[in-house]
Motif scaffolding. Structure first.
Motif, short mmCIF file in Angstrom:
data_model
loop_
_atom_site.label_atom_id
_atom_site.label_comp_id
_atom_site.label_asym_id
_atom_site.label_seq_id
_atom_site.Cartn_x
_atom_site.Cartn_y
_atom_site.Cartn_z
N ARG A 430 0.85 -1.18 0.00
CA ARG A 430 0.00 0.00 0.00
C ARG A 430 0.89 1.23 0.00
N SER A 431 0.90 1.92 -1.10
CA SER A 431 1.67 3.15 -1.20
C SER A 431 1.12 3.99 -2.33
N PRO A 432 0.93 5.27 -2.13
CA PRO A 432 0.48 6.12 -3.24
C PRO A 432 1.53 6.23 -4.34
N GLU A 433 2.78 5.89 -4.02
CA GLU A 433 3.84 6.03 -5.02
C GLU A 433 3.62 5.12 -6.23
N THR A 434 3.14 3.89 -5.99
CA THR A 434 2.95 2.99 -7.13
C THR A 434 1.80 3.44 -8.01
N GLY A 435 0.77 4.03 -7.41
CA GLY A 435 -0.32 4.55 -8.22
C GLY A 435 0.14 5.66 -9.14
N VAL A 436 0.95 6.55 -8.62
CA VAL A 436 1.54 7.61 -9.45
C VAL A 436 2.38 7.00 -10.57
N TRP A 451 -3.52 -2.96 -15.15
CA TRP A 451 -2.55 -3.02 -14.06
C TRP A 451 -3.22 -3.47 -12.77
N GLY A 452 -2.51 -4.27 -12.00
CA GLY A 452 -2.82 -4.47 -10.59
C GLY A 452 -1.87 -3.61 -9.78
N ASP A 453 -2.36 -3.10 -8.65
CA ASP A 453 -1.54 -2.18 -7.85
C ASP A 453 -1.57 -2.57 -6.38
N GLY A 454 -1.24 -3.84 -6.12
CA GLY A 454 -1.19 -4.29 -4.75
C GLY A 454 -2.52 -4.14 -4.06
N TRP A 455 -2.50 -3.63 -2.82
CA TRP A 455 -3.74 -3.42 -2.07
C TRP A 455 -4.21 -1.98 -2.14
N ASN A 456 -3.71 -1.24 -3.10
CA ASN A 456 -4.28 0.06 -3.41
C ASN A 456 -5.56 -0.16 -4.22
#
Length: 736
Positions: A430-436, A451-456
């Motif tokens: 969980r991190s906003p960095e990967t979404g960016v 894309w999958g983005d972990g638990w975001n």
């Protein structure tokens, strides 16, 4: 024109300091491979050690011509941190550990004998915190090495640097994007393209960029389309491949691709392959965990073994494989293209909330009973204990800016493979960095894969909600029994609630049936849900629970777990039933059992179901029961309670599903048999027709009162061509 010299083989190796080249290279090691394969062996390999600051590997090779205007060394993948020295000249460093390192050899390359030196870091924790080191909180070894091929590329300008393809099935064409580089002189030329069938060599289309003019040292992106007429789509059932050849006056480049499209549809919740609904069924291959397997050997670099592995995946009725928490060698993707498997390609980032002491565990459970605590051995009311401290939190240094270079190299390097249908930025983080970062990198993929983005939350409506649902572990943490009864009350609930995460954050992204499970489930709301992990029932290859499954096997009620064979049987039966439940709900775009390939040793957390790595034979119970649960036409006995009341008639609901694009017709039989003798007590048969990609619900009112005792309810689908799949439930009939 371009020529490629392969530098794979046996290299010399030594350990020493970061700054000084060792004087004695007394070890040999295969490249590609890992340094635990060295002969004689290094001590304390893969662990933090004071024996060395660095490893050095050396290869001498002869060049029988004058160096080309452009001479590049390509190191497929190496860890940890790569520094190259050629003929005493320091060429440069490539810090990423999971993508191709490309080094311009400039004037250091010479005709005749050349000495190539590569320095590698010895341990992942020595990497800067801003560099992904592939750490995995469920793994303990971190063995360095050059684990993909090394090659010398000799070319001239104008040079074809990067090629990307974007198939368009509706238009019958492929869009080609090429990055071109000029040398010291200006260049006026055309870029010519030819597309041929890989299997036959038949030419299917040609095109040209038109005249191009590049200034000295200019880099330019060029795009154009090649029309193919009526292309043959790529799919797991028909993995048909094309090859694109691009030519400048001085360089040539070929890439393979497949004509296919893939999306997740928010409105229906389905995965769409080539425009049609395509239920995804599969598992995961965790290559970095397999690297620490004591029996691994050179198998990850043996093409025959890797091809056999992928065929064994397909033999389980799997059409999808997740390359989990790390990238295998490049040729694995070629084999997935050829054998026909959809690939979820996941970057090796695995950072998750972990509790490190009993009070923290209890506090976490009070807030959310599904939160995971690694190292947890058992939990009872008011008491919890852990066996090791936890590593927590997303590292502050792993920002979108820090990750962008390696993510760009990854996506541009893998984007032509038709097998790769989805990217995954991380596992359970969980991190906003990967979404960016995902939104920056998405544009580099001309096919715009989801894309999958972990638990975001899912980045966009076209991306799936990625769920990891471990029912047994959640129940064991709450001190509850972990049998199939837990599924009884979940038939009307949301499918996709993951391990970790508060419901209020997740509910907007879930899909739920808006009718009873006894009716026809209709998806409502949320993104498509992709169940990426489930099945927390791992056993080592000798049948022992792993450190994460000990609490589950300790809390199982009504299942035999005293011996290795009993645990294997229990794992297979529970896994099959859970698979049937998830599939027959029909609210999921796909589901992947964790894990098809991982490691097996005394400290392992997860494990696969192979009994032998040479033969790649599955454990027999696993093959017998789990394979049927993944069959394209399958069924589920909708009975979950272990005990049934005696002295009364019972109704047995059966759900049958069809993942095929055509209707399926056959016979459905339901039998009740004595568990000890196998004697059939009751049997009924009915003809059944299951519509394409559809579902049928059938009720069998048993006409016989089942006597007290242990019994099995067995439902079986058969047709006239020998197709047969079963679903089984063990029940205990008790009167009074």
């Amino acid at each position: 024109m371009r020529s490629i010299i392969n530098l794979d083989g046996v290299w010399n190796a030594a350990e020493g300091t970061l700054k000084e080249v060792p004087s004695d290279f007394a070890h040999s090691v295969p490249v590609p491979g890992l340094l635990d394969m060295a002969s004689p062996a290094f001590a304390e390999i893969g662990l933090q050690s004071t024996l060395r600051e660095a490893f050095w590997v050396r290869r001498e090779f002869d060049l029988d011509r004058e160096p080309a205007p452009l001479s590049l060394l390509r190191i497929g993948k190496a860890r940890y941190g790569t520094k190259v020295i050629l003929n005493g000249v320091e060429i440069g460093e490539h810090r990423p550990n999971h993508t191709v390192g490309e080094f311009d050899l400039g004037g250091a390359l010479r005709r005749g004998r050349n000495e190539l030196l590569v320095r590698l870091g010895p341990w992942r924790d020595d990497e800067p915190t801003s560099v992904p080191d592939g750490r995995d909180i469920e793994s303990y070894l971190a063995v360095p090495g050059i684990y993909d091929s090394v090659e010398l590329v000799l070319a001239d300008y104008p040079y074809i640097d990067v090629v990307k393809t974007a198939p368009d099935l509706d238009a019958g064409s492929v869009r080609v994007s090429a990055r071109l580089r000029a040398g010291a002189e200006p260049a006026v030329f055309t870029l010519d393209a030819v597309v041929s069938e890989v299997s036959s060599g038949v030419e299917r289309g040609t095109a040209s960029s038109g005249q191009l003019a590049l200034a000295p040292h200019e880099t330019r992106e060029v795009e154009f389309e090649v029309t193919l007429g009526s292309p043959r789509p790529w799919s797991p059932e028909d993995p048909f491949l094309y090859v694109l050849r691009l030519d400048t006056p001085a360089d040539s480049r070929t890439v393979r691709f497949g004509m296919r499209s893939f999306t997740f549809d928010k409105a229906s919740g389905h995965a769409l392959l080539n425009g049609r609904r395509y239920p995804m069924r599969g598992s995961a291959s965790a290559i970095f965990r397999f690297f620490e397997d004591p029996d691994r050997g050179d198998r990850p670099w043996d093409p025959a073994w890797v091809r056999k592995l992928h065929r064994r995946f397909k033999a389980m009725h799997w059409n999808t494989i997740r390359y989990a928490i790390g990238f295998p060698p490049a040729f694995w993707y070629d084999i997935a293209d050829e054998e026909g498997l959809l690939v979820i390609d996941e970057f090796p980032l695995f950072y998750i909330y972990l509790a490190d002491d009993a009070p923290a565990v209890e506090a976490a459970l009070a807030l959310d009973p599904s939160v995971r605590s690694y190292g947890l051995r058992s939990i009872t009311a008011g008491q919890a204990r852990t066996t090791e401290p936890a590593r927590t939190e997303w590292p502050a240094a792993l920002t979108a800016d820090a990750l962008e270079t390696e993510f760009s190299e990854w996506v541009e390097g893998h984007c032509n493979h038709p097998s790769v249908v989805m990217w995954s930025s991380n596992c359970e983080g969980r991190s906003p960095e990967t979404g960016v970062l995902v939104e920056r990198i998405r544009k580099l993929d001309p096919q715009r894969r989801p894309w999958g983005d972990g638990w975001n939350p899912p980045p966009t409506d076209s991306d799936p909600y990625v769920a990891h649902w471990y029912l047994q572990w959640n129940a064991a943490m709450r001190g509850e029994p972990t049998g199939l009864g837990m599924l009884s009350g979940m038939r009307k609930s949301a499918i996709g609630y993951p391990l970790g995460g508060a419901p209020e954050e997740l509910l907007p992204h879930l899909r739920t049936p808006n009718k009873d499970f006894d009716g026809v489930p209709v998806n409502t709301g949320g993104n498509a849900v992709f169940l990426e992990e489930y099945g927390w029932l791992w056993l080592t290859r000798d049948g022992k629970p792993t450190r994460l499954t000990e609490p589950v096997y300790e809390s199982l009620e009504g299942w035999p777990v005293a011996t290795a064979d009993q645990r294997r049987y229990t794992r297979a039966r529970l896994t099959a039933a859970e698979t049937e439940f998830f599939r027959c709900n029909r609210t999921l775009a796909g589901l992947l059992l964790f894990c098809a390939l991982t490691s097996s040793h005394d400290r392992v957390s997860t494990a696969d179901a192979f009994t032998d790595l040479d033969s790649l034979d599955y454990e027999p119970h696993f093959l017998e029961y789990v394979r049927d649960a993944f069959a394209p036409v399958a069924l589920m006995v909708d009975v979950w309670n272990r005990e049934l009341a005696g002295g009364v008639f019972h109704e047995v609901p059966v759900t049958a599903i069809n993942d095929l694009p055509d209707d399926w017709s056959g016979e459905l039989a339901v039998r009740v048999r004595d568990a000890g003798t196998g004697t059939v007590i009751s049997e009924q048969r009915r003809a059944i027709r299951i519509p394409a990609l559809g579902q049928e619900r059938v009720y069998f009112g048993l006409t016989t009162v089942i006597p007290d005792g242990e019994h099995q309810i067995v439902a079986e689908l058969t047709d006239g061509d020998g197709y047969s799949v079963r679903s089984l439930r063990d029940v205990r009939v008790v009167s009074g």
